[in-house]
Design an enzyme around this catalytic site. Structure first.
Site, mmCIF file in Angstrom:
data_model
loop_
_atom_site.group_PDB
_atom_site.id
_atom_site.type_symbol
_atom_site.label_atom_id
_atom_site.label_comp_id
_atom_site.label_asym_id
_atom_site.label_seq_id
_atom_site.Cartn_x
_atom_site.Cartn_y
_atom_site.Cartn_z
ATOM 1 N N SER A 20 -107.948 34.479 45.263
ATOM 2 C CA SER A 20 -106.744 33.782 44.798
ATOM 3 C C SER A 20 -105.951 33.326 46.010
ATOM 4 O O SER A 20 -106.016 33.952 47.079
ATOM 5 C CB SER A 20 -105.879 34.735 43.964
ATOM 6 O OG SER A 20 -104.590 34.170 43.749
ATOM 7 N N TYR B 242 -102.148 42.689 42.917
ATOM 8 C CA TYR B 242 -103.120 41.609 42.724
ATOM 9 C C TYR B 242 -103.380 40.898 44.064
ATOM 10 O O TYR B 242 -104.538 40.647 44.437
ATOM 11 C CB TYR B 242 -102.559 40.627 41.683
ATOM 12 C CG TYR B 242 -103.407 39.422 41.373
ATOM 13 C CD1 TYR B 242 -104.524 39.521 40.544
ATOM 14 C CD2 TYR B 242 -103.073 38.154 41.868
ATOM 15 C CE1 TYR B 242 -105.286 38.403 40.223
ATOM 16 C CE2 TYR B 242 -103.820 37.039 41.558
ATOM 17 C CZ TYR B 242 -104.923 37.162 40.730
ATOM 18 O OH TYR B 242 -105.682 36.046 40.420
ATOM 19 N N LYS C 54 -106.923 40.768 45.999
ATOM 20 C CA LYS C 54 -107.589 39.488 46.311
ATOM 21 C C LYS C 54 -107.776 39.314 47.824
ATOM 22 O O LYS C 54 -108.774 38.725 48.263
ATOM 23 C CB LYS C 54 -106.799 38.323 45.714
ATOM 24 C CG LYS C 54 -106.820 38.290 44.169
ATOM 25 C CD LYS C 54 -108.228 38.154 43.603
ATOM 26 C CE LYS C 54 -108.221 37.742 42.125
ATOM 27 N NZ LYS C 54 -109.577 37.643 41.551
HETATM 28 N N1 LIG Z 1 -106.016 30.685 36.627
HETATM 29 C C1 LIG Z 1 -105.462 30.781 37.820
HETATM 30 O O1 LIG Z 1 -104.412 30.173 38.084
HETATM 31 C C2 LIG Z 1 -106.103 31.635 38.892
HETATM 32 C C3 LIG Z 1 -105.541 31.577 40.166
HETATM 33 C C4 LIG Z 1 -106.093 32.344 41.172
HETATM 34 C C5 LIG Z 1 -107.185 33.141 40.918
HETATM 35 N N2 LIG Z 1 -107.698 33.193 39.659
HETATM 36 C C6 LIG Z 1 -108.845 34.072 39.459
HETATM 37 O O2 LIG Z 1 -109.873 33.355 38.817
HETATM 38 C C7 LIG Z 1 -110.669 34.258 38.067
HETATM 39 C C8 LIG Z 1 -110.855 33.719 36.675
HETATM 40 O O3 LIG Z 1 -109.578 33.651 36.063
HETATM 41 P P1 LIG Z 1 -109.236 32.673 34.847
HETATM 42 O O4 LIG Z 1 -107.992 31.979 35.208
HETATM 43 O O5 LIG Z 1 -110.434 31.895 34.450
HETATM 44 O O6 LIG Z 1 -108.839 33.766 33.744
HETATM 45 P P2 LIG Z 1 -109.307 34.003 32.246
HETATM 46 O O7 LIG Z 1 -108.432 35.095 31.762
HETATM 47 O O8 LIG Z 1 -109.380 32.722 31.498
HETATM 48 O O9 LIG Z 1 -110.801 34.539 32.411
HETATM 49 C C9 LIG Z 1 -111.079 35.789 32.983
HETATM 50 C C10 LIG Z 1 -112.264 36.379 32.257
HETATM 51 O O10 LIG Z 1 -112.599 37.624 32.901
HETATM 52 C C11 LIG Z 1 -112.861 38.582 31.895
HETATM 53 N N3 LIG Z 1 -112.598 39.910 32.429
HETATM 54 C C12 LIG Z 1 -111.402 40.453 32.761
HETATM 55 N N4 LIG Z 1 -111.568 41.708 33.178
HETATM 56 C C13 LIG Z 1 -112.884 41.967 33.112
HETATM 57 C C14 LIG Z 1 -113.677 43.114 33.405
HETATM 58 N N5 LIG Z 1 -113.107 44.252 33.824
HETATM 59 N N6 LIG Z 1 -115.013 43.029 33.261
HETATM 60 C C15 LIG Z 1 -115.591 41.895 32.802
HETATM 61 N N7 LIG Z 1 -114.901 40.792 32.484
HETATM 62 C C16 LIG Z 1 -113.560 40.832 32.643
HETATM 63 C C17 LIG Z 1 -111.921 38.228 30.762
HETATM 64 O O11 LIG Z 1 -112.365 38.781 29.514
HETATM 65 C C18 LIG Z 1 -111.971 36.701 30.785
HETATM 66 O O12 LIG Z 1 -113.019 36.203 29.968
HETATM 67 C C19 LIG Z 1 -109.971 35.621 38.146
HETATM 68 O O13 LIG Z 1 -110.568 36.412 39.145
HETATM 69 C C20 LIG Z 1 -108.563 35.255 38.552
HETATM 70 O O14 LIG Z 1 -107.916 36.306 39.232
HETATM 71 C C21 LIG Z 1 -107.194 32.455 38.642
#
Ligand SMILES: NC(=O)c1ccc[n+]([C@@H]2O[C@H](COP(=O)([O-])OP(=O)(O)OC[C@H]3O[C@@H](n4cnc5c(N)ncnc54)[C@H](O)[C@@H]3O)[C@@H](O)[C@H]2O)c1
Length: 262
Positions: free
Chosen positions: A138, A151, A155
């Protein structure tokens, strides 16, 4: 746009939603076999059906479950060439208000979960003669923010694990990372559905908008593809430039440029 990924077998964690689901779609469109891992069985099954892949229900924080998921992928899809360690979750509150349980959950899924996946998958790739790992960190791992201390720390740990993994797995396996800024997914829905918060996020981003999940997935598949064959150990920030502004100094410089006393 989508690179040739035929012959690849990828395990995508958190593949049931958001960025992970878009990564699954792109790998499948490039010709790869896809294992969709999520702790949510229904969403894993839905995305797996869409990409004609294998659904795996598992929690990445549980090492035995991750080991089993890697073995199942290898046995059922005929190998493992790629890992996208994407599963993650976050919370927002003051640093000293986090409970032990919340801290353990955030670090356990984001950092320990990524470690569990790398530890299980990389030896299989090394034995198979090659492969690629792309971790999803992130922007907060590069530039920590208020309210997301655990978090951000987790990260930042993912970014460090990426570099260590790259050194240890070279030259057979490349290990890279993406660090997304604000991306429109279920994870950020509370922000994107609140007009004044969304406006704030847009105002702090030089490209003037939040990102879409496919814009991160495109970078993930690039890093996995042969087009990135000389890149390892790197973290690419995908944030519309939001890491760049230093709002105070930008405002000052704009004022000076616009009205400097002669
Ligand atoms: N959306 C953003 O703005 C953003 C920004 C920076 C980083 N991220 C990172 O991107 C990645 C994806 O996030 P996203 O935005 O698509 O979120 P999201 O919530 O849409 O998807 C995350 C998925 O991970 C699954 N998950 C969560 N914990 C889990 C576990 N312990 N075991 C297995 N599956 C698990 C959830 O069920 C979900 O399907 C994450 O690592 C998040 O930290 C997202």
């Amino acid at each position: 746009m989508i690179p040739d990924l035929s012959g690849r077998v990828v395990l995508v964690t958190g593949g049931g939603s958001g960025i992970g689901a878009e990564v699954c779609r792109r790998f499948a469109a490039g010709g790869a076999k896809v294992a969709v891992l999520d702790r949510d069985a229904a969403t894993a099954a839905a995305v797996a059906a869409e990409v004609n892949g294998l659904a795996i229900t598992a929690d990445v924080a549980e090492p035995e479950a991750v080991d089993a998921a890697v073995a199942t992928t290898r046995d059922e899809l005929g190998g493992l060439t790629d890992l996208v360690a994407n599963a993650g979750l976050g919370r927002a509150k003051g640093l000293w208000d986090y409970t032990d349980k919340e801290f353990a959950l955030i670090v356990g899924v984001n950092l320990t979960g990524t470690f569990n996946c790398m530890r299980a998958a990389i030896p299989v790739m090394l034995a198979g003669g090659g492969g690629s790992v792309v971790n999803v960190a992130s922007l907060t791992g590069v530039r920590p923010t208020m309210g997301e201390g655990p978090y951000s720390a987790a990260k930042a740990g993912v970014i460090a694990l990426t570099a260590s993994g790259a050194l240890e797995a070279a030259p057979t396996v490349r290990v890279n990372c993406v660090a997304p800024g604000m991306i429109r997914t279920p994870l950020t829905q509370m922000v994107t559905d609140t007009p004044e918060w969304l406006a704030g996020a847009e105002a702090g981003t030089p490209l003037g908008r939040v990102g879409e999940a496919h814009e991160v997935a495109d970078v993930v598949v690039f890093l996995a593809s042969d087009a990135a064959s000389y890149i390892t150990g790197q973290t690419i920030v995908v944030d519309g430039g939001s890491i760049l502004p230093s709002l105070q100094s930008d405002a000052l410089l704009r004022a000076i440029a616009g009205g400097a006393p002669g």
